[in-house]
Design a protein around this motif. Sequence first.
Motif, PDB file in Angstrom:
ATOM      1  N   ASN A  92     -66.905   0.625  73.818  1.00  0.00           N
ATOM      2  CA  ASN A  92     -65.542   0.516  73.307  1.00  0.00           C
ATOM      3  C   ASN A  92     -65.491   0.099  71.845  1.00  0.00           C
ATOM      4  O   ASN A  92     -64.420   0.002  71.261  1.00  0.00           O
ATOM      5  N   GLY A  93     -66.651  -0.168  71.255  1.00  0.00           N
ATOM      6  CA  GLY A  93     -66.671  -0.572  69.853  1.00  0.00           C
ATOM      7  C   GLY A  93     -66.841  -2.069  69.700  1.00  0.00           C
ATOM      8  O   GLY A  93     -67.055  -2.804  70.658  1.00  0.00           O
ATOM      9  N   TYR A  94     -66.732  -2.513  68.461  1.00  0.00           N
ATOM     10  CA  TYR A  94     -67.029  -3.908  68.126  1.00  0.00           C
ATOM     11  C   TYR A  94     -65.953  -4.858  68.640  1.00  0.00           C
ATOM     12  O   TYR A  94     -64.762  -4.578  68.564  1.00  0.00           O
ATOM     13  N   SER A  95     -66.394  -5.978  69.152  1.00  0.00           N
ATOM     14  CA  SER A  95     -65.501  -7.120  69.388  1.00  0.00           C
ATOM     15  C   SER A  95     -66.318  -8.389  69.186  1.00  0.00           C
ATOM     16  O   SER A  95     -67.534  -8.385  69.398  1.00  0.00           O
ATOM     17  N   GLU A  96     -65.661  -9.423  68.768  1.00  0.00           N
ATOM     18  CA  GLU A  96     -66.326 -10.712  68.537  1.00  0.00           C
ATOM     19  C   GLU A  96     -66.441 -11.442  69.872  1.00  0.00           C
ATOM     20  O   GLU A  96     -65.436 -11.872  70.445  1.00  0.00           O
ATOM     21  N   ILE A  97     -67.642 -11.563  70.390  1.00  0.00           N
ATOM     22  CA  ILE A  97     -67.836 -12.175  71.701  1.00  0.00           C
ATOM     23  C   ILE A  97     -67.589 -13.674  71.597  1.00  0.00           C
ATOM     24  O   ILE A  97     -68.221 -14.374  70.810  1.00  0.00           O
ATOM     25  N   VAL A  98     -66.632 -14.172  72.396  1.00  0.00           N
ATOM     26  CA  VAL A  98     -66.238 -15.572  72.315  1.00  0.00           C
ATOM     27  C   VAL A  98     -66.508 -16.351  73.605  1.00  0.00           C
ATOM     28  O   VAL A  98     -66.376 -17.581  73.625  1.00  0.00           O
ATOM     29  N   ARG A  99     -66.886 -15.642  74.659  1.00  0.00           N
ATOM     30  CA  ARG A  99     -67.176 -16.345  75.920  1.00  0.00           C
ATOM     31  C   ARG A  99     -67.982 -15.414  76.830  1.00  0.00           C
ATOM     32  O   ARG A  99     -67.786 -14.194  76.805  1.00  0.00           O
ATOM     33  N   ARG A 100     -68.858 -16.001  77.615  1.00  0.00           N
ATOM     34  CA  ARG A 100     -69.627 -15.251  78.604  1.00  0.00           C
ATOM     35  C   ARG A 100     -69.518 -15.977  79.939  1.00  0.00           C
ATOM     36  O   ARG A 100     -69.649 -17.194  79.997  1.00  0.00           O
ATOM     37  N   GLU A 101     -69.257 -15.204  80.996  1.00  0.00           N
ATOM     38  CA  GLU A 101     -69.101 -15.792  82.319  1.00  0.00           C
ATOM     39  C   GLU A 101     -69.823 -14.942  83.367  1.00  0.00           C
ATOM     40  O   GLU A 101     -70.012 -13.733  83.173  1.00  0.00           O
ATOM     41  N   PRO A 102     -70.211 -15.548  84.490  1.00  0.00           N
ATOM     42  CA  PRO A 102     -70.778 -14.762  85.593  1.00  0.00           C
ATOM     43  C   PRO A 102     -69.725 -13.826  86.192  1.00  0.00           C
ATOM     44  O   PRO A 102     -68.540 -14.165  86.264  1.00  0.00           O
ATOM     45  N   LEU A 103     -70.157 -12.642  86.594  1.00  0.00           N
ATOM     46  CA  LEU A 103     -69.331 -11.736  87.380  1.00  0.00           C
ATOM     47  C   LEU A 103     -69.741 -11.935  88.834  1.00  0.00           C
ATOM     48  O   LEU A 103     -70.922 -11.799  89.179  1.00  0.00           O
ATOM     49  N   LEU A 104     -68.780 -12.257  89.693  1.00  0.00           N
ATOM     50  CA  LEU A 104     -69.080 -12.731  91.038  1.00  0.00           C
ATOM     51  C   LEU A 104     -68.441 -11.860  92.122  1.00  0.00           C
ATOM     52  O   LEU A 104     -67.328 -11.349  91.961  1.00  0.00           O
ATOM     53  N   TRP A 105     -69.168 -11.716  93.230  1.00  0.00           N
ATOM     54  CA  TRP A 105     -68.601 -11.120  94.431  1.00  0.00           C
ATOM     55  C   TRP A 105     -67.724 -12.178  95.106  1.00  0.00           C
ATOM     56  O   TRP A 105     -68.139 -13.323  95.253  1.00  0.00           O
ATOM     57  N   VAL A 106     -66.522 -11.798  95.529  1.00  0.00           N
ATOM     58  CA  VAL A 106     -65.626 -12.773  96.156  1.00  0.00           C
ATOM     59  C   VAL A 106     -65.019 -12.211  97.434  1.00  0.00           C
ATOM     60  O   VAL A 106     -64.747 -11.017  97.553  1.00  0.00           O
ATOM     61  N   THR A 107     -64.817 -13.106  98.384  1.00  0.00           N
ATOM     62  CA  THR A 107     -64.144 -12.786  99.631  1.00  0.00           C
ATOM     63  C   THR A 107     -63.212 -13.936  99.970  1.00  0.00           C
ATOM     64  O   THR A 107     -63.158 -14.935  99.254  1.00  0.00           O
ATOM     65  N   MET A 179     -60.743 -18.595  97.781  1.00  0.00           N
ATOM     66  CA  MET A 179     -61.788 -17.580  97.643  1.00  0.00           C
ATOM     67  C   MET A 179     -63.156 -18.192  97.875  1.00  0.00           C
ATOM     68  O   MET A 179     -63.381 -19.364  97.606  1.00  0.00           O
ATOM     69  N   ARG A 180     -64.067 -17.370  98.353  1.00  0.00           N
ATOM     70  CA  ARG A 180     -65.452 -17.774  98.541  1.00  0.00           C
ATOM     71  C   ARG A 180     -66.352 -16.836  97.747  1.00  0.00           C
ATOM     72  O   ARG A 180     -66.175 -15.617  97.794  1.00  0.00           O
ATOM     73  N   VAL A 181     -67.288 -17.398  97.017  1.00  0.00           N
ATOM     74  CA  VAL A 181     -68.232 -16.601  96.246  1.00  0.00           C
ATOM     75  C   VAL A 181     -69.390 -16.171  97.143  1.00  0.00           C
ATOM     76  O   VAL A 181     -69.974 -16.989  97.852  1.00  0.00           O
ATOM     77  N   LEU A 182     -69.713 -14.871  97.114  1.00  0.00           N
ATOM     78  CA  LEU A 182     -70.804 -14.317  97.910  1.00  0.00           C
ATOM     79  C   LEU A 182     -72.059 -14.207  97.049  1.00  0.00           C
ATOM     80  O   LEU A 182     -71.992 -13.803  95.881  1.00  0.00           O
ATOM     81  N   THR A 183     -73.203 -14.555  97.607  1.00  0.00           N
ATOM     82  CA  THR A 183     -74.456 -14.574  96.858  1.00  0.00           C
ATOM     83  C   THR A 183     -75.482 -13.656  97.523  1.00  0.00           C
ATOM     84  O   THR A 183     -75.195 -12.971  98.511  1.00  0.00           O
ATOM     85  N   GLU A 184     -76.695 -13.691  96.992  1.00  0.00           N
ATOM     86  CA  GLU A 184     -77.778 -12.894  97.570  1.00  0.00           C
ATOM     87  C   GLU A 184     -78.056 -13.312  99.010  1.00  0.00           C
ATOM     88  O   GLU A 184     -78.496 -12.491  99.824  1.00  0.00           O
ATOM     89  N   ALA A 185     -77.803 -14.569  99.339  1.00  0.00           N
ATOM     90  CA  ALA A 185     -78.000 -15.033 100.717  1.00  0.00           C
ATOM     91  C   ALA A 185     -77.061 -14.325 101.685  1.00  0.00           C
ATOM     92  O   ALA A 185     -77.348 -14.212 102.881  1.00  0.00           O
ATOM     93  N   ASP A 186     -75.927 -13.831 101.158  1.00  0.00           N
ATOM     94  CA  ASP A 186     -74.969 -13.083 101.976  1.00  0.00           C
ATOM     95  C   ASP A 186     -75.238 -11.589 101.919  1.00  0.00           C
ATOM     96  O   ASP A 186     -74.500 -10.803 102.519  1.00  0.00           O
TER      97      ASP A 186
END
Length: 250
Positions: A92-107, A179-186
Amino acid sequence: DDGERLLTYARRMMRLNGEAVAAFDDSKLAGHLRIGMPDDYADRFLPEIMARFMRSNPRVELTVVCEPTVNLIEQVNRASIDLALITHVEENGYSEIVRREPLLWVTSANHAAHEEPVLPLAFGRPTCVWRHKAIEALGKVKRDYRVLFTSWSATVISASVLSGLAVSVLAECSLRPGMRVLTEADGFPPLADVEIGLIRARGKHSPIVEAMAQHVIESLDNLGPPRFGMADDSAAIRLRRAPASMQPRW
Protein backbone atom coordinates in the motif's frame (compact mmCIF):
# COMPACT_ATOMS: atom_id res chain seq x y z
CA ASP A 1 14.58 -1.70 34.88
CA ASP A 2 14.74 1.51 36.89
CA GLY A 3 15.05 3.48 33.67
CA GLU A 4 11.90 1.89 32.27
CA ARG A 5 10.02 2.81 35.45
CA LEU A 6 11.30 6.38 35.31
CA LEU A 7 10.31 6.67 31.65
CA THR A 8 6.64 6.22 32.51
CA TYR A 9 6.75 9.12 34.98
CA ALA A 10 8.83 11.26 32.61
CA ARG A 11 6.27 10.92 29.83
CA ARG A 12 3.46 11.93 32.15
CA MET A 13 5.48 14.95 33.31
CA MET A 14 6.21 16.01 29.73
CA ARG A 15 2.55 15.61 28.76
CA LEU A 16 1.37 17.68 31.72
CA ASN A 17 4.00 20.33 30.98
CA GLY A 18 2.80 20.59 27.38
CA GLU A 19 -0.81 20.93 28.44
CA ALA A 20 0.08 23.62 30.98
CA VAL A 21 2.03 25.64 28.41
CA ALA A 22 -0.78 25.34 25.86
CA ALA A 23 -3.36 26.51 28.41
CA PHE A 24 -1.58 29.89 28.68
CA ASP A 25 -0.52 30.21 25.03
CA ASP A 26 -2.52 32.84 23.14
CA SER A 27 -1.06 31.62 19.85
CA LYS A 28 -2.34 28.04 20.30
CA LEU A 29 -3.51 26.15 17.23
CA ALA A 30 -6.93 26.78 15.69
CA GLY A 31 -8.68 25.39 12.64
CA HIS A 32 -10.17 22.17 11.28
CA LEU A 33 -8.48 18.75 11.25
CA ARG A 34 -9.70 15.52 9.62
CA ILE A 35 -8.31 12.20 10.86
CA GLY A 36 -9.28 8.66 9.90
CA MET A 37 -8.79 5.17 11.34
CA PRO A 38 -10.56 1.76 11.22
CA ASP A 39 -13.30 1.43 13.79
CA ASP A 40 -11.48 -1.24 15.83
CA TYR A 41 -8.48 1.09 16.21
CA ALA A 42 -10.82 3.97 17.04
CA ASP A 43 -12.48 1.97 19.80
CA ARG A 44 -9.14 1.36 21.52
CA PHE A 45 -7.01 4.38 20.63
CA LEU A 46 -9.33 7.32 19.96
CA PRO A 47 -10.31 8.18 23.57
CA GLU A 48 -6.67 8.71 24.53
CA ILE A 49 -5.81 10.55 21.30
CA MET A 50 -8.80 12.89 21.50
CA ALA A 51 -8.36 13.63 25.19
CA ARG A 52 -4.68 14.50 24.79
CA PHE A 53 -5.13 16.60 21.67
CA MET A 54 -8.24 18.56 22.62
CA ARG A 55 -6.90 19.46 26.07
CA SER A 56 -3.91 21.08 24.40
CA ASN A 57 -5.75 22.46 21.36
CA PRO A 58 -9.32 23.39 22.38
CA ARG A 59 -9.76 25.73 19.39
CA VAL A 60 -9.32 22.94 16.81
CA GLU A 61 -12.44 21.36 15.28
CA LEU A 62 -11.87 17.63 14.84
CA THR A 63 -13.57 15.40 12.25
CA VAL A 64 -13.06 11.64 12.66
CA VAL A 65 -13.68 9.17 9.81
CA CYS A 66 -13.88 5.43 10.59
CA GLU A 67 -13.38 3.22 7.53
CA PRO A 68 -11.18 0.28 6.49
CA THR A 69 -7.53 0.90 5.71
CA VAL A 70 -7.93 0.66 1.92
CA ASN A 71 -10.63 3.37 1.96
CA LEU A 72 -8.57 5.59 4.25
CA ILE A 73 -5.55 5.38 1.94
CA GLU A 74 -7.73 6.53 -0.97
CA GLN A 75 -9.08 9.44 1.08
CA VAL A 76 -5.60 10.50 2.15
CA ASN A 77 -4.43 10.35 -1.47
CA ARG A 78 -7.36 12.59 -2.45
CA ALA A 79 -6.64 14.86 0.55
CA SER A 80 -10.21 14.26 1.77
CA ILE A 81 -8.68 13.66 5.18
CA ASP A 82 -5.44 15.09 6.57
CA LEU A 83 -3.96 11.99 8.17
CA ALA A 84 -4.92 8.42 9.01
CA LEU A 85 -3.95 5.59 11.30
CA ILE A 86 -3.93 2.42 9.19
CA THR A 87 -2.80 -1.19 9.09
CA HIS A 88 0.60 -1.01 7.44
CA VAL A 89 1.05 -3.17 4.34
CA GLU A 90 4.12 -2.81 2.13
CA GLU A 91 2.06 -3.03 -1.07
CA ASN A 92 0.00 0.00 0.00
CA GLY A 93 3.02 2.29 0.07
CA TYR A 94 4.87 4.14 2.79
CA SER A 95 3.51 4.70 6.26
CA GLU A 96 5.30 5.65 9.46
CA ILE A 97 5.04 2.59 11.70
CA VAL A 98 4.02 3.74 15.17
CA ARG A 99 2.93 0.52 16.88
CA ARG A 100 3.24 -3.24 16.50
CA GLU A 101 0.86 -5.75 18.06
CA PRO A 102 0.23 -9.51 17.92
CA LEU A 103 -2.48 -10.71 15.54
CA LEU A 104 -4.52 -13.24 17.51
CA TRP A 105 -7.08 -15.97 16.91
CA VAL A 106 -10.15 -15.25 19.05
CA THR A 107 -13.28 -17.12 20.06
CA SER A 108 -15.98 -16.67 22.67
CA ALA A 109 -14.98 -17.48 26.23
CA ASN A 110 -18.44 -19.01 26.74
CA HIS A 111 -18.80 -21.07 23.56
CA ALA A 112 -16.82 -23.63 21.56
CA ALA A 113 -17.06 -22.54 17.92
CA HIS A 114 -13.33 -23.24 17.60
CA GLU A 115 -13.96 -26.95 18.21
CA GLU A 116 -16.36 -27.45 15.30
CA PRO A 117 -15.08 -29.85 12.57
CA VAL A 118 -15.55 -27.16 9.92
CA LEU A 119 -14.32 -23.96 11.53
CA PRO A 120 -16.83 -21.06 11.19
CA LEU A 121 -15.05 -17.77 10.53
CA ALA A 122 -15.87 -14.06 10.61
CA PHE A 123 -13.64 -11.70 8.61
CA GLY A 124 -13.41 -8.33 6.98
CA ARG A 125 -14.00 -7.99 3.27
CA PRO A 126 -12.07 -10.20 0.80
CA THR A 127 -9.41 -7.48 0.48
CA CYS A 128 -8.66 -7.66 4.23
CA VAL A 129 -4.99 -8.48 4.89
CA TRP A 130 -5.79 -10.23 8.19
CA ARG A 131 -8.29 -12.45 6.37
CA HIS A 132 -5.61 -13.51 3.89
CA LYS A 133 -3.12 -14.26 6.66
CA ALA A 134 -5.63 -16.38 8.59
CA ILE A 135 -6.77 -18.42 5.58
CA GLU A 136 -3.17 -19.03 4.53
CA ALA A 137 -2.31 -20.23 8.06
CA LEU A 138 -5.31 -22.59 8.16
CA GLY A 139 -4.29 -24.01 4.80
CA LYS A 140 -0.84 -24.86 6.11
CA VAL A 141 -2.30 -26.91 8.98
CA LYS A 142 -5.00 -28.40 6.71
CA ARG A 143 -7.89 -27.13 8.85
CA ASP A 144 -11.32 -27.15 7.19
CA TYR A 145 -13.20 -23.86 7.44
CA ARG A 146 -16.01 -21.78 6.01
CA VAL A 147 -16.41 -18.01 6.09
CA LEU A 148 -19.74 -17.43 7.80
CA PHE A 149 -19.69 -13.63 8.22
CA THR A 150 -18.06 -10.90 6.14
CA SER A 151 -18.14 -7.26 7.21
CA TRP A 152 -15.87 -4.23 7.30
CA SER A 153 -17.36 -3.36 10.70
CA ALA A 154 -15.30 -4.47 13.71
CA THR A 155 -18.51 -4.33 15.76
CA VAL A 156 -20.13 -6.97 13.54
CA ILE A 157 -17.05 -9.22 13.63
CA SER A 158 -16.81 -8.92 17.43
CA ALA A 159 -20.54 -9.66 17.79
CA SER A 160 -20.21 -12.85 15.76
CA VAL A 161 -17.33 -13.99 17.98
CA LEU A 162 -18.93 -13.05 21.30
CA SER A 163 -22.18 -14.77 20.34
CA GLY A 164 -20.27 -18.01 19.78
CA LEU A 165 -21.07 -18.15 16.06
CA ALA A 166 -17.58 -17.77 14.65
CA VAL A 167 -13.83 -17.49 15.20
CA SER A 168 -11.88 -14.51 13.91
CA VAL A 169 -8.47 -12.85 14.02
CA LEU A 170 -7.98 -9.51 15.77
CA ALA A 171 -5.11 -7.28 16.76
CA GLU A 172 -4.48 -7.34 20.49
CA CYS A 173 -5.86 -3.80 20.80
CA SER A 174 -9.24 -5.05 19.51
CA LEU A 175 -9.80 -7.73 22.18
CA ARG A 176 -12.99 -7.33 24.18
CA PRO A 177 -14.30 -8.80 27.44
CA GLY A 178 -15.81 -12.21 26.80
CA MET A 179 -13.23 -13.19 24.18
CA ARG A 180 -10.71 -15.98 24.52
CA VAL A 181 -7.39 -16.03 22.69
CA LEU A 182 -6.63 -19.31 20.88
CA THR A 183 -3.03 -20.55 20.74
CA GLU A 184 -1.02 -23.39 19.24
CA ALA A 185 -2.20 -25.55 22.15
CA ASP A 186 -5.71 -25.19 20.70
CA GLY A 187 -4.48 -26.10 17.23
CA PHE A 188 -4.25 -22.57 15.85
CA PRO A 189 -0.99 -21.52 14.16
CA PRO A 190 0.72 -18.26 15.15
CA LEU A 191 0.22 -15.25 12.89
CA ALA A 192 2.55 -12.44 11.89
CA ASP A 193 2.35 -9.24 13.93
CA VAL A 194 0.16 -6.31 12.95
CA GLU A 195 2.02 -3.10 12.10
CA ILE A 196 0.06 0.11 12.61
CA GLY A 197 1.16 3.06 10.53
CA LEU A 198 0.46 6.78 10.19
CA ILE A 199 0.05 8.48 6.81
CA ARG A 200 -0.44 12.15 5.91
CA ALA A 201 -2.07 13.71 2.88
CA ARG A 202 0.46 15.03 0.40
CA GLY A 203 1.34 18.60 1.25
CA LYS A 204 -0.51 18.38 4.59
CA HIS A 205 2.30 19.28 6.96
CA SER A 206 0.62 22.20 8.69
CA PRO A 207 1.24 22.84 12.41
CA ILE A 208 -2.19 21.33 13.22
CA VAL A 209 -1.48 18.13 11.30
CA GLU A 210 2.00 17.77 12.78
CA ALA A 211 0.65 18.40 16.29
CA MET A 212 -1.97 15.68 15.84
CA ALA A 213 0.59 13.27 14.40
CA GLN A 214 2.78 13.75 17.46
CA HIS A 215 -0.21 13.29 19.79
CA VAL A 216 -1.11 10.03 18.00
CA ILE A 217 2.43 8.69 18.33
CA GLU A 218 2.70 9.66 22.01
CA SER A 219 -0.76 8.31 22.84
CA LEU A 220 -0.05 4.92 21.27
CA ASP A 221 3.32 4.82 22.98
CA ASN A 222 1.67 5.33 26.37
CA LEU A 223 -1.02 2.69 25.91
CA GLY A 224 -0.37 -0.83 27.13
CA PRO A 225 -2.13 -3.99 25.95
CA PRO A 226 -5.73 -4.73 27.01
CA ARG A 227 -6.15 -6.40 30.40
CA PHE A 228 -8.46 -9.12 29.16
CA GLY A 229 -8.70 -11.76 26.46
CA MET A 230 -6.34 -14.37 27.95
CA ALA A 231 -7.48 -17.39 29.86
CA ASP A 232 -4.63 -16.86 32.28
CA ASP A 233 -3.24 -13.40 33.12
CA SER A 234 0.19 -14.93 33.62
CA ALA A 235 0.10 -15.95 29.96
CA ALA A 236 -0.80 -12.47 28.74
CA ILE A 237 0.97 -11.56 25.55
CA ARG A 238 3.36 -8.66 25.97
CA LEU A 239 2.81 -5.65 23.75
CA ARG A 240 5.36 -5.52 20.96
CA ARG A 241 6.35 -1.95 20.22
CA ALA A 242 8.02 -0.90 17.00
CA PRO A 243 11.82 -1.16 17.35
CA ALA A 244 13.82 1.98 18.03
CA SER A 245 14.84 2.17 14.36
CA MET A 246 11.15 2.63 13.44
CA GLN A 247 10.38 5.18 16.13
CA PRO A 248 10.13 8.81 14.96
CA ARG A 249 12.98 11.13 15.87
CA TRP A 250 12.08 14.66 16.85
